[in-house]
Write a protein that holds these residues in place. Structure first.
Motif, PDB file in Angstrom:
ATOM      1  N   GLY A 133       0.810  -1.209   0.000  1.00 11.12           N
ATOM      2  CA  GLY A 133       0.000   0.000   0.000  1.00 11.12           C
ATOM      3  C   GLY A 133       0.843   1.260   0.000  1.00 11.12           C
ATOM      4  O   GLY A 133       0.491   2.259  -0.636  1.00 11.12           O
ATOM      5  N   LEU A 134       1.995   1.216   0.703  1.00  9.80           N
ATOM      6  CA  LEU A 134       2.897   2.356   0.733  1.00  9.80           C
ATOM      7  C   LEU A 134       3.446   2.643  -0.663  1.00  9.80           C
ATOM      8  O   LEU A 134       3.518   3.796  -1.103  1.00  9.80           O
ATOM      9  CB  LEU A 134       4.042   2.078   1.703  1.00  9.80           C
ATOM     10  N   SER A 184      11.518  12.505 -11.589  1.00 11.64           N
ATOM     11  CA  SER A 184      10.362  11.810 -11.018  1.00 11.64           C
ATOM     12  C   SER A 184      10.425  10.304 -11.261  1.00 11.64           C
ATOM     13  O   SER A 184       9.864   9.525 -10.490  1.00 11.64           O
ATOM     14  CB  SER A 184       9.063  12.374 -11.615  1.00 11.64           C
ATOM     15  N   ALA A 185      11.126   9.901 -12.326  1.00 10.86           N
ATOM     16  CA  ALA A 185      11.237   8.466 -12.631  1.00 10.86           C
ATOM     17  C   ALA A 185      11.936   7.719 -11.512  1.00 10.86           C
ATOM     18  O   ALA A 185      11.582   6.581 -11.183  1.00 10.86           O
ATOM     19  CB  ALA A 185      11.989   8.265 -13.949  1.00 10.86           C
ATOM     20  N   GLN A 186      12.955   8.353 -10.872  1.00 10.12           N
ATOM     21  CA  GLN A 186      13.667   7.693  -9.776  1.00 10.12           C
ATOM     22  C   GLN A 186      12.742   7.422  -8.592  1.00 10.12           C
ATOM     23  O   GLN A 186      12.831   6.375  -7.952  1.00 10.12           O
ATOM     24  CB  GLN A 186      14.858   8.564  -9.316  1.00 10.12           C
ATOM     25  N   LEU A 187      11.853   8.368  -8.298  1.00  9.94           N
ATOM     26  CA  LEU A 187      10.924   8.169  -7.189  1.00  9.94           C
ATOM     27  C   LEU A 187       9.898   7.098  -7.527  1.00  9.94           C
ATOM     28  O   LEU A 187       9.455   6.346  -6.655  1.00  9.94           O
ATOM     29  CB  LEU A 187      10.223   9.487  -6.852  1.00  9.94           C
ATOM     30  N   LEU A 188       9.545   7.013  -8.791  1.00 11.26           N
ATOM     31  CA  LEU A 188       8.621   5.961  -9.215  1.00 11.26           C
ATOM     32  C   LEU A 188       9.269   4.583  -9.057  1.00 11.26           C
ATOM     33  O   LEU A 188       8.591   3.619  -8.711  1.00 11.26           O
ATOM     34  CB  LEU A 188       8.201   6.184 -10.674  1.00 11.26           C
ATOM     35  N   TYR A 189      10.570   4.498  -9.301  1.00 11.97           N
ATOM     36  CA  TYR A 189      11.274   3.231  -9.109  1.00 11.97           C
ATOM     37  C   TYR A 189      11.187   2.793  -7.647  1.00 11.97           C
ATOM     38  O   TYR A 189      11.040   1.608  -7.343  1.00 11.97           O
ATOM     39  CB  TYR A 189      12.743   3.354  -9.525  1.00 11.97           C
ATOM     40  N   ILE A 190      11.275   3.767  -6.739  1.00 13.02           N
ATOM     41  CA  ILE A 190      11.165   3.448  -5.309  1.00 13.02           C
ATOM     42  C   ILE A 190       9.786   2.875  -5.005  1.00 13.02           C
ATOM     43  O   ILE A 190       9.646   1.921  -4.228  1.00 13.02           O
ATOM     44  CB  ILE A 190      11.428   4.710  -4.460  1.00 13.02           C
ATOM     45  N   TYR A 236       7.877   1.205  -7.041  1.00 10.32           N
ATOM     46  CA  TYR A 236       7.829  -0.156  -7.580  1.00 10.32           C
ATOM     47  C   TYR A 236       8.595  -1.128  -6.690  1.00 10.32           C
ATOM     48  O   TYR A 236       8.190  -2.280  -6.516  1.00 10.32           O
ATOM     49  CB  TYR A 236       8.399  -0.176  -8.996  1.00 10.32           C
ATOM     50  N   ILE A 237       9.715  -0.666  -6.128  1.00  6.94           N
ATOM     51  CA  ILE A 237      10.495  -1.513  -5.216  1.00  6.94           C
ATOM     52  C   ILE A 237       9.666  -1.839  -3.977  1.00  6.94           C
ATOM     53  O   ILE A 237       9.646  -2.986  -3.500  1.00  6.94           O
ATOM     54  CB  ILE A 237      11.819  -0.818  -4.832  1.00  6.94           C
ATOM     55  N   CYS A 238       8.985  -0.825  -3.433  1.00  5.75           N
ATOM     56  CA  CYS A 238       8.140  -1.052  -2.250  1.00  5.75           C
ATOM     57  C   CYS A 238       7.023  -2.043  -2.549  1.00  5.75           C
ATOM     58  O   CYS A 238       6.754  -2.947  -1.751  1.00  5.75           O
ATOM     59  CB  CYS A 238       7.550   0.276  -1.775  1.00  5.75           C
ATOM     60  N   MET A 239       6.387  -1.892  -3.710  1.00  5.57           N
ATOM     61  CA  MET A 239       5.306  -2.806  -4.063  1.00  5.57           C
ATOM     62  C   MET A 239       5.833  -4.222  -4.291  1.00  5.57           C
ATOM     63  O   MET A 239       5.199  -5.207  -3.893  1.00  5.57           O
ATOM     64  CB  MET A 239       4.565  -2.295  -5.306  1.00  5.57           C
ATOM     65  N   GLY A 240       7.026  -4.322  -4.918  1.00  3.48           N
ATOM     66  CA  GLY A 240       7.609  -5.642  -5.149  1.00  3.48           C
ATOM     67  C   GLY A 240       7.995  -6.330  -3.861  1.00  3.48           C
ATOM     68  O   GLY A 240       7.706  -7.518  -3.656  1.00  3.48           O
ATOM     69  N   MET A 241       8.639  -5.579  -2.950  1.00  6.30           N
ATOM     70  CA  MET A 241       9.050  -6.168  -1.676  1.00  6.30           C
ATOM     71  C   MET A 241       7.840  -6.487  -0.804  1.00  6.30           C
ATOM     72  O   MET A 241       7.847  -7.476  -0.063  1.00  6.30           O
ATOM     73  CB  MET A 241      10.005  -5.226  -0.945  1.00  6.30           C
ATOM     74  N   LEU A 275       7.896   6.318   7.554  1.00  4.37           N
ATOM     75  CA  LEU A 275       8.466   5.243   6.738  1.00  4.37           C
ATOM     76  C   LEU A 275       9.628   4.568   7.453  1.00  4.37           C
ATOM     77  O   LEU A 275       9.777   3.350   7.425  1.00  4.37           O
ATOM     78  CB  LEU A 275       8.930   5.798   5.388  1.00  4.37           C
ATOM     79  N   GLY A 276      10.472   5.401   8.098  1.00  3.45           N
ATOM     80  CA  GLY A 276      11.620   4.834   8.810  1.00  3.45           C
ATOM     81  C   GLY A 276      11.196   3.958   9.975  1.00  3.45           C
ATOM     82  O   GLY A 276      11.772   2.895  10.205  1.00  3.45           O
ATOM     83  N   SER A 277      10.184   4.389  10.706  1.00  2.00           N
ATOM     84  CA  SER A 277       9.683   3.589  11.826  1.00  2.00           C
ATOM     85  C   SER A 277       9.083   2.276  11.339  1.00  2.00           C
ATOM     86  O   SER A 277       9.318   1.216  11.923  1.00  2.00           O
ATOM     87  CB  SER A 277       8.620   4.385  12.598  1.00  2.00           C
TER      88      SER A 277
END
Length: 277
Positions: free
Chosen positions: A57-58, A77-83, A85-90, A245-247
């Motif tokens: 969800g994040l 903005s593409a770099q933030l979109l990669y993040i 996708y990484i969150c959704m994948g993990m 996010l860090g917590s």
């Protein structure tokens, strides 16, 4: 001596088989440590599944809910979109791994438990490396965000009437956070694409009251224009979200480490119970 009949032999074999079954399957169910480890692993796996959905969800929020902050970065903005996708994948991987762990603990399957251990370990190591990377390059990331945002305002923003993603994002930021410009209010628009195309000093979205006649893009009055810079507002929001996010990331890492330890102990305990010799 009384000869041993076929019925006696079968009875003995059945008794031996029953005793063997008792040793390999019934004994573990009466072992308190074994049962506690089993239920603890089930609980941790369920929490991992929930954490995976939260991470999923994040990532979706970064991709869709925070689109305004993403768009003002322009080409970056593409770099933030990669993040995202990484969150959704993990998140997906974490939920799937939690389900494997649940199946392994419920069915007492050592193969599933071992697979669960390896996947969680890899995810844990990847998250630790990612955290170190973010902490090491935190200042650089802030600098990149700052330069990218200022550049998009200077070279791409076209005013309140524009419909392109970057202009729309900047208009939303200025209206929502009641700010003007990037750092120095109207000064940021000097020499910009917007100023050259319209001949105005600032867009209507910078005004405190956008319906008054003085909000014409030319008149510069301290009480007419928002005094806060948008960079401060955006960075404040990003930092607040970063704490959350860090917590969340720290809790997930602790949960994964606990799952690794419990899965190893449970795997060894299950092996000893089933093969005591």
């Amino acid at each position: 001596m009384t000869p041993v009949g076929q019925a006696d032999i079968e009875r003995c074999l059945q008794q031996v088989g029953l005793n063997s079954k008792d040793r390999t399957h019934q004994v573990p169910r009466h072992d308190k440590l074994y049962m506690w480890m089993r239920y603890l692993m089930l609980l941790l796996c369920v929490i991992l599944v929930i954490s995976g959905f939260v991470l999923l969800g994040l990532g979706a929020w970064i991709r869709y809910g925070a689109a305004t902050f993403v768009d003002i970065l322009g080409p970056y903005s593409a770099q933030l979109l990669y993040i995202s996708y990484i969150c959704m994948g993990m998140g997906s991987a974490l939920s799937f791994t939690g389900l494997i762990g649940c199946c392994g603990a419920w069915t007492e399957n050592r193969v599933f438990i071992l697979l669960f251990f390896f996947i969680v370990t890899m995810l844990f190591v990847a998250e630790i490396i990612g955290t170190i990377f973010v902490l090491a390059y935190q200042d650089l990331v802030t600098l990149v965000v700052r330069d990218a945002s200022r550049n998009s305002l200077k070279t791409v923003y076209m005013g309140p009437a524009a419909t392109d993603p970057i202009s729309t994002a900047w208009n939303t930021v200025m209206i929502q956070f009641k700010c003007c410009g990037f750092e120095n209010s109207t000064v940021d628009f000097k020499g910009s694409v917007f100023s050259k195309a319209t001949g105005l000093n600032y867009p209507k979205t910078c005004c405190v009251n956008k319906t008054v006649a003085d909000c014409d893009g030319v008149s510069i009055t301290p009480t007419l224009i928002q005094s806060q810079s948008c960079f401060v507002q955006v960075i404040t929001v990003i930092r607040e979200q970063s704490i959350i996010l860090g917590s969340a990331a720290a809790c997930i890492c602790i949960l994964e480490l606990s799952s690794i330890i419990v899965s190893v102990v449970f795997f060894m305990k299950l092996g000893l119970m089933r093969h005591p010799w």
